[in-house]
Design a protein around this motif. Structure first.
Motif, PDB file in Angstrom:
ATOM      1  N   LEU A 164      -0.773   8.189   3.848  1.00 16.69           N
ATOM      2  CA  LEU A 164       0.408   7.358   3.684  1.00 16.69           C
ATOM      3  C   LEU A 164       0.936   6.891   5.041  1.00 16.69           C
ATOM      4  O   LEU A 164       1.267   5.722   5.223  1.00 16.69           O
ATOM      5  N   LEU A 165       0.988   7.784   6.007  1.00 13.16           N
ATOM      6  CA  LEU A 165       1.466   7.418   7.343  1.00 13.16           C
ATOM      7  C   LEU A 165       0.510   6.468   8.055  1.00 13.16           C
ATOM      8  O   LEU A 165       0.943   5.545   8.751  1.00 13.16           O
ATOM      9  N   ILE A 166      -0.783   6.673   7.859  1.00 11.17           N
ATOM     10  CA  ILE A 166      -1.772   5.772   8.462  1.00 11.17           C
ATOM     11  C   ILE A 166      -1.618   4.367   7.894  1.00 11.17           C
ATOM     12  O   ILE A 166      -1.611   3.385   8.636  1.00 11.17           O
TER      13      ILE A 166
ATOM     14  N   ASN B  18       0.827  -1.208   0.000  1.00 11.73           N
ATOM     15  CA  ASN B  18       0.000   0.000   0.000  1.00 11.73           C
ATOM     16  C   ASN B  18       0.860   1.256   0.000  1.00 11.73           C
ATOM     17  O   ASN B  18       0.482   2.281  -0.574  1.00 11.73           O
ATOM     18  N   PHE B  19       2.012   1.204   0.662  1.00 12.67           N
ATOM     19  CA  PHE B  19       2.950   2.326   0.664  1.00 12.67           C
ATOM     20  C   PHE B  19       3.417   2.625  -0.758  1.00 12.67           C
ATOM     21  O   PHE B  19       3.403   3.774  -1.202  1.00 12.67           O
ATOM     22  N   ILE B  20       3.807   1.581  -1.476  1.00 11.02           N
ATOM     23  CA  ILE B  20       4.249   1.754  -2.862  1.00 11.02           C
ATOM     24  C   ILE B  20       3.108   2.297  -3.720  1.00 11.02           C
ATOM     25  O   ILE B  20       3.302   3.214  -4.526  1.00 11.02           O
TER      26      ILE B  20
ATOM     27  N   PHE C 240       1.731   2.677   9.273  1.00 14.12           N
ATOM     28  CA  PHE C 240       1.828   2.285  10.674  1.00 14.12           C
ATOM     29  C   PHE C 240       0.625   1.498  11.185  1.00 14.12           C
ATOM     30  O   PHE C 240       0.778   0.633  12.046  1.00 14.12           O
ATOM     31  N   ALA C 241      -0.551   1.780  10.700  1.00 14.70           N
ATOM     32  CA  ALA C 241      -1.747   1.133  11.248  1.00 14.70           C
ATOM     33  C   ALA C 241      -1.985  -0.254  10.676  1.00 14.70           C
ATOM     34  O   ALA C 241      -2.508  -1.125  11.375  1.00 14.70           O
ATOM     35  N   THR C 242      -1.588  -0.495   9.439  1.00 14.27           N
ATOM     36  CA  THR C 242      -1.875  -1.788   8.809  1.00 14.27           C
ATOM     37  C   THR C 242      -1.242  -2.968   9.549  1.00 14.27           C
ATOM     38  O   THR C 242      -1.935  -3.942   9.833  1.00 14.27           O
ATOM     39  N   PRO C 243       0.056  -2.938   9.915  1.00 15.06           N
ATOM     40  CA  PRO C 243       0.605  -4.092  10.638  1.00 15.06           C
ATOM     41  C   PRO C 243      -0.038  -4.314  12.003  1.00 15.06           C
ATOM     42  O   PRO C 243      -0.260  -5.456  12.412  1.00 15.06           O
ATOM     43  N   ILE C 244      -0.379  -3.241  12.694  1.00 14.84           N
ATOM     44  CA  ILE C 244      -0.976  -3.367  14.024  1.00 14.84           C
ATOM     45  C   ILE C 244      -2.378  -3.969  13.924  1.00 14.84           C
ATOM     46  O   ILE C 244      -2.728  -4.898  14.660  1.00 14.84           O
ATOM     47  N   VAL C 245      -3.174  -3.452  13.018  1.00 14.95           N
ATOM     48  CA  VAL C 245      -4.534  -3.974  12.847  1.00 14.95           C
ATOM     49  C   VAL C 245      -4.500  -5.415  12.348  1.00 14.95           C
ATOM     50  O   VAL C 245      -5.289  -6.255  12.777  1.00 14.95           O
ATOM     51  N   SER C 246      -3.556  -5.725  11.476  1.00 16.32           N
ATOM     52  CA  SER C 246      -3.433  -7.092  10.970  1.00 16.32           C
ATOM     53  C   SER C 246      -2.997  -8.053  12.075  1.00 16.32           C
ATOM     54  O   SER C 246      -3.448  -9.197  12.123  1.00 16.32           O
TER      55      SER C 246
END
Length: 94
Positions: free
Chosen positions: A52-54, A33-35, A57-63
Motif C-alpha cells: 500500500l505504501l509503495i 490503487n490506494f482505494i 508513494f512510488a506511483t506519482p514519482i514513476v509516472s
C-alpha cells in the motif's frame, strides 16, 4: 482571460508540462490503487501494508519520470506538427 498565439513551446517548457501531466496522472492512479488496496485488505486480515505504501508513494514519482521520457521522445513530432499547423492559440489567465 487573455489569448496568446504561440508558434511552439521551448523544449524545457514542453518537458515541464509533460512532467506535470505525468505527475497528476500518477496521483490519480495512486489514489485509485490506494482505494483498491484498502478494499482488498479489508477482506484479508493477513494483508501487508508495505504494498500500500509503495503504491501510494512510488506511483506519482514513476509516472512523472514516464511523463518526462514521453516529453523527450515526443518533442520533435510536436515541433513538426506546430510547423505544419503554424502555431496555436492559448487562453491564459494572468
Amino acid at each position: 482571460m487573455e489569448t496568446i498565439k504561440i508558434k511552439r513551446l521551448a523544449f524545457n517548457s514542453y518537458l515541464e508540462l509533460s512532467g506535470i501531466i505525468g505527475f497528476l496522472t500518477g496521483l490519480f492512479t495512486a489514489f485509485m490503487n490506494f482505494i483498491r488496496t484498502i478494499l482488498s485488505l479489508t477482506g484479508n486480515p493477513d494483508g501487508y501494508i508495505i504494498p500500500l505504501l509503495i503504491v501510494l508513494f512510488a506511483t506519482p514519482i514513476v509516472s512523472c519520470l514516464g511523463g518526462l521520457i514521453i516529453g523527450v521522445v515526443s518533442y520533435y513530432p510536436y515541433k513538426l506538427i506546430m510547423e505544419i499547423k503554424k502555431g496555436t492559440t492559448l487562453k491564459v489567465i494572468k
